[in-house]
Design an enzyme around this catalytic site. Sequence first.
Site, PDB file in Angstrom:
ATOM      1  N   GLU A 191       1.363   5.454   0.778  1.00  0.00           N
ATOM      2  CA  GLU A 191       0.833   6.626   1.489  1.00  0.00           C
ATOM      3  C   GLU A 191       1.304   7.906   0.800  1.00  0.00           C
ATOM      4  O   GLU A 191       2.473   8.047   0.450  1.00  0.00           O
ATOM      5  CB  GLU A 191       1.337   6.595   2.934  1.00  0.00           C
ATOM      6  N   HIS A 233       3.669  -1.197   3.800  1.00  0.00           N
ATOM      7  CA  HIS A 233       3.052   0.119   3.574  1.00  0.00           C
ATOM      8  C   HIS A 233       4.201   1.103   3.343  1.00  0.00           C
ATOM      9  O   HIS A 233       5.066   1.266   4.212  1.00  0.00           O
ATOM     10  CB  HIS A 233       2.245   0.524   4.807  1.00  0.00           C
ATOM     11  N   PHE A 266      13.073  13.991  11.494  1.00  0.00           N
ATOM     12  CA  PHE A 266      11.724  13.509  11.793  1.00  0.00           C
ATOM     13  C   PHE A 266      11.780  12.321  12.755  1.00  0.00           C
ATOM     14  O   PHE A 266      10.950  12.199  13.654  1.00  0.00           O
ATOM     15  CB  PHE A 266      11.009  13.152  10.488  1.00  0.00           C
ATOM     16  N   ALA A 295      -7.360   7.703  19.628  1.00  0.00           N
ATOM     17  CA  ALA A 295      -7.737   6.862  18.487  1.00  0.00           C
ATOM     18  C   ALA A 295      -8.696   5.747  18.900  1.00  0.00           C
ATOM     19  O   ALA A 295      -9.516   5.303  18.092  1.00  0.00           O
ATOM     20  CB  ALA A 295      -6.480   6.284  17.833  1.00  0.00           C
ATOM     21  N   ASP A 318      -1.545  14.877  16.235  1.00  0.00           N
ATOM     22  CA  ASP A 318      -0.782  15.818  17.063  1.00  0.00           C
ATOM     23  C   ASP A 318      -1.331  17.211  16.826  1.00  0.00           C
ATOM     24  O   ASP A 318      -1.784  17.528  15.729  1.00  0.00           O
ATOM     25  CB  ASP A 318       0.705  15.800  16.669  1.00  0.00           C
ATOM     26  N   TYR A 374       3.491   1.350  17.088  1.00  0.00           N
ATOM     27  CA  TYR A 374       4.817   1.947  17.286  1.00  0.00           C
ATOM     28  C   TYR A 374       5.832   0.915  17.776  1.00  0.00           C
ATOM     29  O   TYR A 374       5.897   0.636  18.982  1.00  0.00           O
ATOM     30  CB  TYR A 374       4.703   3.111  18.290  1.00  0.00           C
ATOM     31  N   SER A 429       0.872  -1.173   0.000  1.00  0.00           N
ATOM     32  CA  SER A 429       0.000   0.000   0.000  1.00  0.00           C
ATOM     33  C   SER A 429       0.909   1.223   0.000  1.00  0.00           C
ATOM     34  O   SER A 429       2.063   1.133   0.430  1.00  0.00           O
ATOM     35  CB  SER A 429      -0.930  -0.020   1.212  1.00  0.00           C
TER      36      SER A 429
HETATM   37  P1  FAD Z   1      -3.232   6.948  19.891  1.00  0.00           P
HETATM   38  O1  FAD Z   1      -3.112   5.561  19.329  1.00  0.00           O
HETATM   39  O2  FAD Z   1      -4.575   7.409  20.341  1.00  0.00           O
HETATM   40  O3  FAD Z   1      -2.267   7.145  21.120  1.00  0.00           O
HETATM   41  C1  FAD Z   1      -0.848   7.323  20.955  1.00  0.00           C
HETATM   42  C2  FAD Z   1      -0.111   6.974  22.239  1.00  0.00           C
HETATM   43  O4  FAD Z   1      -0.458   7.874  23.273  1.00  0.00           O
HETATM   44  C3  FAD Z   1      -0.466   5.608  22.735  1.00  0.00           C
HETATM   45  O5  FAD Z   1       0.330   4.644  22.131  1.00  0.00           O
HETATM   46  C4  FAD Z   1      -0.269   5.742  24.222  1.00  0.00           C
HETATM   47  O6  FAD Z   1       1.043   5.456  24.524  1.00  0.00           O
HETATM   48  C5  FAD Z   1      -0.551   7.196  24.499  1.00  0.00           C
HETATM   49  N1  FAD Z   1      -1.924   7.319  25.038  1.00  0.00           N
HETATM   50  C6  FAD Z   1      -3.026   7.765  24.395  1.00  0.00           C
HETATM   51  N2  FAD Z   1      -4.116   7.741  25.191  1.00  0.00           N
HETATM   52  C7  FAD Z   1      -3.687   7.266  26.381  1.00  0.00           C
HETATM   53  C8  FAD Z   1      -4.309   7.012  27.620  1.00  0.00           C
HETATM   54  N3  FAD Z   1      -5.593   7.259  27.820  1.00  0.00           N
HETATM   55  N4  FAD Z   1      -3.548   6.533  28.620  1.00  0.00           N
HETATM   56  C9  FAD Z   1      -2.231   6.300  28.445  1.00  0.00           C
HETATM   57  N5  FAD Z   1      -1.580   6.523  27.286  1.00  0.00           N
HETATM   58  C10 FAD Z   1      -2.276   6.995  26.284  1.00  0.00           C
HETATM   59  N6  FAD Z   1      -0.547  12.287  12.198  1.00  0.00           N
HETATM   60  C11 FAD Z   1      -1.310  13.217  11.543  1.00  0.00           C
HETATM   61  O7  FAD Z   1      -1.479  14.342  12.044  1.00  0.00           O
HETATM   62  N7  FAD Z   1      -1.890  12.942  10.324  1.00  0.00           N
HETATM   63  C12 FAD Z   1      -1.761  11.734   9.730  1.00  0.00           C
HETATM   64  O8  FAD Z   1      -2.300  11.522   8.638  1.00  0.00           O
HETATM   65  C13 FAD Z   1      -0.978  10.729  10.385  1.00  0.00           C
HETATM   66  N8  FAD Z   1      -0.830   9.496   9.848  1.00  0.00           N
HETATM   67  C14 FAD Z   1      -0.139   8.524  10.539  1.00  0.00           C
HETATM   68  C15 FAD Z   1      -0.052   7.238   9.995  1.00  0.00           C
HETATM   69  C16 FAD Z   1       0.653   6.241  10.675  1.00  0.00           C
HETATM   70  C17 FAD Z   1       0.717   4.864  10.063  1.00  0.00           C
HETATM   71  C18 FAD Z   1       1.296   6.528  11.915  1.00  0.00           C
HETATM   72  C19 FAD Z   1       2.077   5.477  12.643  1.00  0.00           C
HETATM   73  C20 FAD Z   1       1.217   7.804  12.459  1.00  0.00           C
HETATM   74  C21 FAD Z   1       0.501   8.814  11.791  1.00  0.00           C
HETATM   75  N9  FAD Z   1       0.358  10.102  12.309  1.00  0.00           N
HETATM   76  C22 FAD Z   1      -0.385  11.060  11.653  1.00  0.00           C
HETATM   77  C23 FAD Z   1       1.036  10.462  13.571  1.00  0.00           C
HETATM   78  C24 FAD Z   1       0.113  10.332  14.797  1.00  0.00           C
HETATM   79  O9  FAD Z   1      -0.965  11.201  14.679  1.00  0.00           O
HETATM   80  C25 FAD Z   1       0.931  10.678  16.034  1.00  0.00           C
HETATM   81  O10 FAD Z   1       1.891   9.699  16.277  1.00  0.00           O
HETATM   82  C26 FAD Z   1       0.122  10.970  17.305  1.00  0.00           C
HETATM   83  O11 FAD Z   1       1.008  11.482  18.286  1.00  0.00           O
HETATM   84  C27 FAD Z   1      -0.579   9.769  17.911  1.00  0.00           C
HETATM   85  O12 FAD Z   1      -1.690   9.387  17.181  1.00  0.00           O
HETATM   86  P2  FAD Z   1      -2.223   7.855  17.351  1.00  0.00           P
HETATM   87  O13 FAD Z   1      -3.419   7.653  16.572  1.00  0.00           O
HETATM   88  O14 FAD Z   1      -1.085   6.954  17.151  1.00  0.00           O
HETATM   89  O15 FAD Z   1      -2.634   7.973  18.888  1.00  0.00           O
END
Ligand code: FAD
Length: 305
Positions: free
Chosen positions: A17, A269, A219, A128, A109, A148, A15
């Site tokens: 991106e 990916h 990065f 998420a 973020d 991660y 895939s």
């Molecule tokens: P989540 O999975 O919600 O949480 C991230 C981490 O925060 C968790 O692993 C955990 O350690 C901690 N955490 C969260 N909630 C709690 C809780 N209640 N208690 C304890 N710990 C907690 N960013 C963008 O802005 N746009 C994009 O399009 C984008 N695409 C991405 C695609 C991929 C494949 C990846 C890996 C990352 C991408 N990101 C993107 C980056 C991502 O948004 C950041 O890494 C962000 O900081 C975390 O988002 P997440 O969905 O991984 O968070």
Amino acid sequence: MNHRNPLKNAGINVSFEFFPPKSEKMEETLWRSIERLAPLSPSFVSVTYGAGGSTRERTHYTIERILTETSLKPAAHLTCVDASREEVDAVVRQYWQTGVRHFVALRGDSQTGVGGTYQARPDGYRNAVELVAGLKAFADFEISVSAYPEKHPESPDFATDIDLLKRKVDNGATRAITQFFFDNDVYERYVERVRRAGIYIPIVPGIVPIHDFTKVARFSAACGATIPAWLAERFQGLEDDEQTRSHVAAAVCAEQVLDLVDRGIGDFHFYTMNRADLVYSICHILGLRSGAEQAGESDAASVAA
Ligand code: FAD
């Protein structure tokens, strides 16, 4: 010498991106890349969502063009940071009407910068986990989420991180795509931990071809991915030598994906950075061919027979 032939490795799926372009020139580059990569029949192509939802319209427009002008299956990245539930739900509704059925669901973020202290909005999806539940409540979307291998920089430990992934899966995520990494042992150890936690969805490695080592290193520091010393050494002294840099990048990336193939991985990916060149070469090495090339190959095979 071991001449690996991934062509014989049934079941390689890729895939790609992309990010939504900011200018007309970048738009042309993106579409040239999509046209080059599309014949490799990726399982899906995803389009990112800028920090804090800053590219909302451009992401939507790019997804819409992919849907109307190609036969590719798009996945829209969607974040819930800095937005109310109503705002996120409105975006989801619009995507649904456009025909989108696959999301990469993320917390995201803040626009103030990666690595800052995250503040959930009281009226928003907090992370998420909640976003995945919200999407599933709306429709039976296909949902990919992040993972991660070196743990999320905000996470206190792997257990917390993997517990969060488990909750995303419990809410309906069916695939995790990893942050990029360069040490395949790190990925393999992570997948073992994930499986021990009772998570059985595919953990698809996110592969970044290194077009610009300095940028990738910067990065990596922000997102918690380690640059091994051997990798830095490979690019050492090549700052002003673009051609060699690009050959080294292709070699490094091919080495990584072929090693993953040897470890039984079939799904990849690619973070394309909207460029097709390196990704196309790596996919070729993985044994992927465009439809036309495949037809040519079977003609050649029947002539030989
Ligand atoms: P989540 O999975 O919600 O949480 C991230 C981490 O925060 C968790 O692993 C955990 O350690 C901690 N955490 C969260 N909630 C709690 C809780 N209640 N208690 C304890 N710990 C907690 N960013 C963008 O802005 N746009 C994009 O399009 C984008 N695409 C991405 C695609 C991929 C494949 C990846 C890996 C990352 C991408 N990101 C993107 C980056 C991502 O948004 C950041 O890494 C962000 O900081 C975390 O988002 P997440 O969905 O991984 O968070």
